[in-house]
Design an enzyme around this catalytic site. Structure first.
Site, PDB file in Angstrom:
ATOM      1  CG  HIS A 157       3.970  -4.400  -5.817  1.00  0.00           C
ATOM      2  ND1 HIS A 157       3.887  -5.775  -5.780  1.00  0.00           N
ATOM      3  CD2 HIS A 157       3.860  -3.981  -4.528  1.00  0.00           C
ATOM      4  CE1 HIS A 157       3.747  -6.166  -4.510  1.00  0.00           C
ATOM      5  NE2 HIS A 157       3.728  -5.098  -3.739  1.00  0.00           N
ATOM      6  CE  LYS A 214       1.109  -6.093  -1.000  1.00  0.00           C
ATOM      7  NZ  LYS A 214       2.517  -6.151  -0.597  1.00  0.00           N
ATOM      8  CD  GLU A 249       8.799  -8.905  -8.361  1.00  0.00           C
ATOM      9  OE1 GLU A 249       8.937  -9.146  -7.142  1.00  0.00           O
ATOM     10  OE2 GLU A 249       8.891  -9.783  -9.238  1.00  0.00           O
TER      11      GLU A 249
END
Lengths: 257, 257
Positions: free
Chosen positions: B147, B174, B90
């Protein structure tokens, strides 16, 4: 990193298509005295290009424009200058008959005082064809433009409009639209990017106007726009911001992008 | 003008969803001494939020992290602090077994030293569910994150991923992706905007990484992102820029947008 960053057109030293966008300051003056004053202010701000938005001039005639143009060139002796005489419906200052407009533009181009001329695509080739011929015979480049002060058309329409400009031999294609929501700004970016990829040799000038479109004036070059308009003394369209602030923001993006 | 600009979450005075994006400085230190030093530098830069990227710490254990966390809180006594212990895949600094990672995160949250915790969605709810429970019992908010350091997924995938975070009860969603071409940045903007419109009450943090994505760190808030990461002393991901430069550019956009 700009898409396809390579100079594609250089006008009096101003490189379209280079690593940073050109900054253009518009002049919107009612008479020669204030035109000269605005030009002096503009010169002190070191723009890359200056545009004379002649439609805001009080007296629209061959003679008045030639004289004012000579005074302007006297102040801005080394800058590339765009001559623009817009009709009311293209964002111009006042109604002007097409015949008068065409005659004045051609007369002004014959003086060889100007480097570029901006004409709206939707006037039709019957209007801009003869202007483009006179421009080329007198050393000026042709910007074909499209303005929508109400809304932002779909991506396909924007792309099609720019492709039409290229087909008509535009040296530079320009699109300015009003966004109604943030997605309209993204559409303008996307159409710019796709057109830049389709026609890498044709400089583009695109912007999303008004407050909602401010990011396009700052970051549009990252999606393929080669020039952005900034306020010297007076704005010529909604959303333009002072050149010092715009330059600082663009410098920041150029430094890190 | 930001889309849906209205504060939706306030953490120690930091307003997510307000008229300007929050600036977050990450701390990436190997030991307590350099963590404290970076925190002092960060404090002097007045960020809105600080993230401790604890995966770069040499000693990953309950005890070491609790002690370092207390030292950090001693320096940043009023700032919201995010605790993040990322796995290697990540974007974390080193490989960490999931069980160790989960145990350490939970132990740290129990200290109540942190206001927020960031956990990757694709660890699965078996991993982040218990962490979220502990976080909420101890006054911390949960950021679920995604991510991709290689590429930018399609808009629909990005939107679906953020929707999944919302469904799992994320306090904040996010997404950080690597663009390969400028159109990837536009896709990230578009997915952010659509998600912001679909879930106006959920703060979003989105960014396009690397040099190509720099405009997302500056202008992402205009398309719905509520926080942007900036370098204090050391970057935690590619494309982060120094906080003073980022703040100046955002100030410019806020002034005119």
């Amino acid at each position: 990193m700009r898409p396809c960053a390579q100079p594609t057109l250089t006008v009096r030293g101003a490189e379209f298509g280079g690593p940073r966008p050109l900054l253009c300051v518009p002049l919107v003056a009612a008479d020669t005295a204030s035109l000269v004053e605005q030009a002096q202010v503009a010169r002190s701000l070191s723009p890359d290009v200056v545009e004379w938005r002649a439609d805001s001039f009080d007296e629209i005639s061959d003679d008045a424009m030639r004289r004012a143009g000579a005074a302007l060139r006297g102040v801005l002796d080394t800058h590339p200058i765009i001559f623009t005489l817009r009709a009311k419906e293209e964002g111009g200052a006042k109604p002007l008959a097409p015949d008068l407009r065409s005659a004045v533009i051609q007369a002004v181009l014959r003086t060889r005082l100007f480097d570029l001329v901006d004409v709206e695509l939707f006037n039709g080739s019957g209007f801009f064809g003869p202007i483009a011929d006179v421009a080329r015979q007198h050393g000026a480049r042709v910007i074909l433009s499209f303005h929508d002060f109400q809304a932002t058309p779909a991506v396909e329409i924007l792309q099609g409009t720019m492709a039409e400009m290229v087909r008509h031999g535009a040296d530079i294609a320009k699109v300015a639209c009003m966004p109604r929501e943030p997605g309209d700004v993204l559409r303008l970016f996307q159409a710019t990017l796709t057109t830049r990829q389709a026609y890498p040799a044709v400089p583009l000038i695109t912007m999303s106007m008004g407050q909602l479109g401010v990011s396009s004036r700052v970051a549009g070059f990252l999606f393929g726009s080669d020039m952005t308009f900034a306020v010297g003394q007076k704005a010529s369209a909604p959303g333009q911001i002072p050149i010092a602030d715009l330059r600082a923001m663009i410098d920041g993006l150029v430094r890190y992008a």
